[in-house]
Design an enzyme around this catalytic site. Sequence first.
Site, mmCIF file in Angstrom:
data_model
loop_
_atom_site.group_PDB
_atom_site.id
_atom_site.type_symbol
_atom_site.label_atom_id
_atom_site.label_comp_id
_atom_site.label_asym_id
_atom_site.label_seq_id
_atom_site.Cartn_x
_atom_site.Cartn_y
_atom_site.Cartn_z
ATOM 1 N N ARG A 102 -4.314 15.189 5.877
ATOM 2 C CA ARG A 102 -4.975 15.630 4.800
ATOM 3 C C ARG A 102 -4.868 16.736 4.093
ATOM 4 O O ARG A 102 -5.116 17.228 2.286
ATOM 5 C CB ARG A 102 -6.484 16.902 6.030
ATOM 6 C CG ARG A 102 -7.116 15.918 6.933
ATOM 7 C CD ARG A 102 -8.524 16.968 7.253
ATOM 8 N NE ARG A 102 -8.531 16.368 8.043
ATOM 9 C CZ ARG A 102 -9.050 15.082 7.792
ATOM 10 N NH1 ARG A 102 -9.850 14.606 7.271
ATOM 11 N NH2 ARG A 102 -10.112 14.215 8.801
ATOM 12 N N ASP A 120 -11.722 21.391 8.971
ATOM 13 C CA ASP A 120 -11.192 19.846 8.157
ATOM 14 C C ASP A 120 -11.625 19.673 6.239
ATOM 15 O O ASP A 120 -10.856 19.566 6.035
ATOM 16 C CB ASP A 120 -11.859 18.486 8.653
ATOM 17 C CG ASP A 120 -10.946 18.649 9.794
ATOM 18 O OD1 ASP A 120 -9.477 19.560 10.260
ATOM 19 O OD2 ASP A 120 -11.416 17.106 10.953
ATOM 20 N N SER A 173 -14.315 10.679 14.719
ATOM 21 C CA SER A 173 -14.717 11.143 15.471
ATOM 22 C C SER A 173 -15.533 10.797 16.193
ATOM 23 O O SER A 173 -15.606 10.688 17.783
ATOM 24 C CB SER A 173 -14.623 12.950 14.319
ATOM 25 O OG SER A 173 -14.461 13.838 14.547
ATOM 26 N N LYS A 178 -3.197 8.467 9.363
ATOM 27 C CA LYS A 178 -3.638 8.949 10.432
ATOM 28 C C LYS A 178 -5.306 8.902 10.855
ATOM 29 O O LYS A 178 -5.821 8.831 11.890
ATOM 30 C CB LYS A 178 -2.840 10.289 10.339
ATOM 31 C CG LYS A 178 -3.485 10.617 11.748
ATOM 32 C CD LYS A 178 -3.108 13.025 11.499
ATOM 33 C CE LYS A 178 -3.460 13.044 12.749
ATOM 34 N NZ LYS A 178 -3.522 13.054 13.953
ATOM 35 N N SER A 195 -9.864 24.813 21.082
ATOM 36 C CA SER A 195 -10.497 23.698 19.729
ATOM 37 C C SER A 195 -11.864 23.403 20.663
ATOM 38 O O SER A 195 -12.388 23.177 21.974
ATOM 39 C CB SER A 195 -9.465 22.703 19.864
ATOM 40 O OG SER A 195 -9.722 21.454 20.091
#
Length: 408
Positions: free
Chosen positions: A365, A291, A24, A389, A146
């Site tokens: 994830r 997440d 991020s 990823k 988002s």
Amino acid sequence: MSAITLSHPTSKVIGKIEVPGSKSESNRLLLLKHLYFPNLSIGKISNSRDTSFMKTALESENSEINVGDAGTAMRFNTAYNSARVGRNITLSGSERMHQRPIGILVDALNKLGAKITYLDKEGYPPLKIEGQQLAGGTLEIDGSVSSQFISALMMIGPGMKEGIHLKLKGLSVSAPYIYLTANLMRKLGFEVKLDGEDIIIPHQKAKEIQSSVVEPDWSAASYWYAIALLADEAEIYLPGFLQHSLQGDAAVRGLFEPLGIQSHFIGSGFRLKKGVVKQQRFDINLVHNPDLAQTLAVVFAAKNLPAKITGLQTLRIKETDRLKALKTELEKTGSELEIGDDFLEVKKGIQNLEGVTFDTYEDHRMAMAFAPLALMAPITINNPEVVAKSYPSFWKDLENVGFKCEKL
């Protein structure tokens, strides 16, 4: 289809783990570098596939750019290329990326002076982008979508003639990511004002900044919290993390405290130690930290702790429909789950892991959230390479603390 079997012969996890840099932070710093700071040096940048897609797309001079399955790269490059005067490109991605909505961002950019058109289905990639000098100004945008849409608009704000004034309507999901964007911009010298539902970024010149260092990824650290919880004995040191982090997923510390996992900061980094589970029922809202949902859903099921996780409305449009995928995979173990549009409830925990093979749905994830279950019994995970990823060294790091990872 590739697969690995995972096991841990002792269920004792002791060691030091170098968690990779936050993707991020890395992706935001890369975009800001290409917009305003050509000489910026970025230290400890993420080695994830997502960040590689981001970097390649930003550096490309081709007229066709494909960002694969990297959602952040799709959103950020849509904004970036719309503001590059005279630059005409087509921006596409994987098949799944073309199913993930982008209409709200495109509409917002077009209102600010961009020229973006859809090449296939209205509201979805692929896109044709003709770069313009953007006027900027005041814009209302739905805060319940988002946060990457909002972050993308924020970062191109300083270069617009009138700057940008975003008025957020509705609940802001993943709000910590908006604060992350604001704080990274401030660290680089930009004026950013957050006032309730208003984000105000005036037109401004960038200052000369030489370097910035990326903190390790708190989302990736969450899997080590799960490992500490499920191990019989655990002492794990994670260097480089900040006690006062810009990342919203640093909230994982507080979420695991009632589960008995303590985070002790020592110098640059912290140590995880096991304690006693302090609650027998959990009701948590992850609207700001979606997440972390997979990590927590799996550990609640593993510890047979009834739990309801809400605020999960964005999980259905991620790499996969994560709510449906979690329900499907955990029910292979005899767990019982209920899911809705924005929640997941663990009603009965894992009953049997013997011989269970978990599918990953092309979602990094899913693979990393289920891996800690190998501390309880040997498991198999399909398509383990999906971890590239965000955390390419994940399986190697597991081996370094005693996990057996055998490729099938």
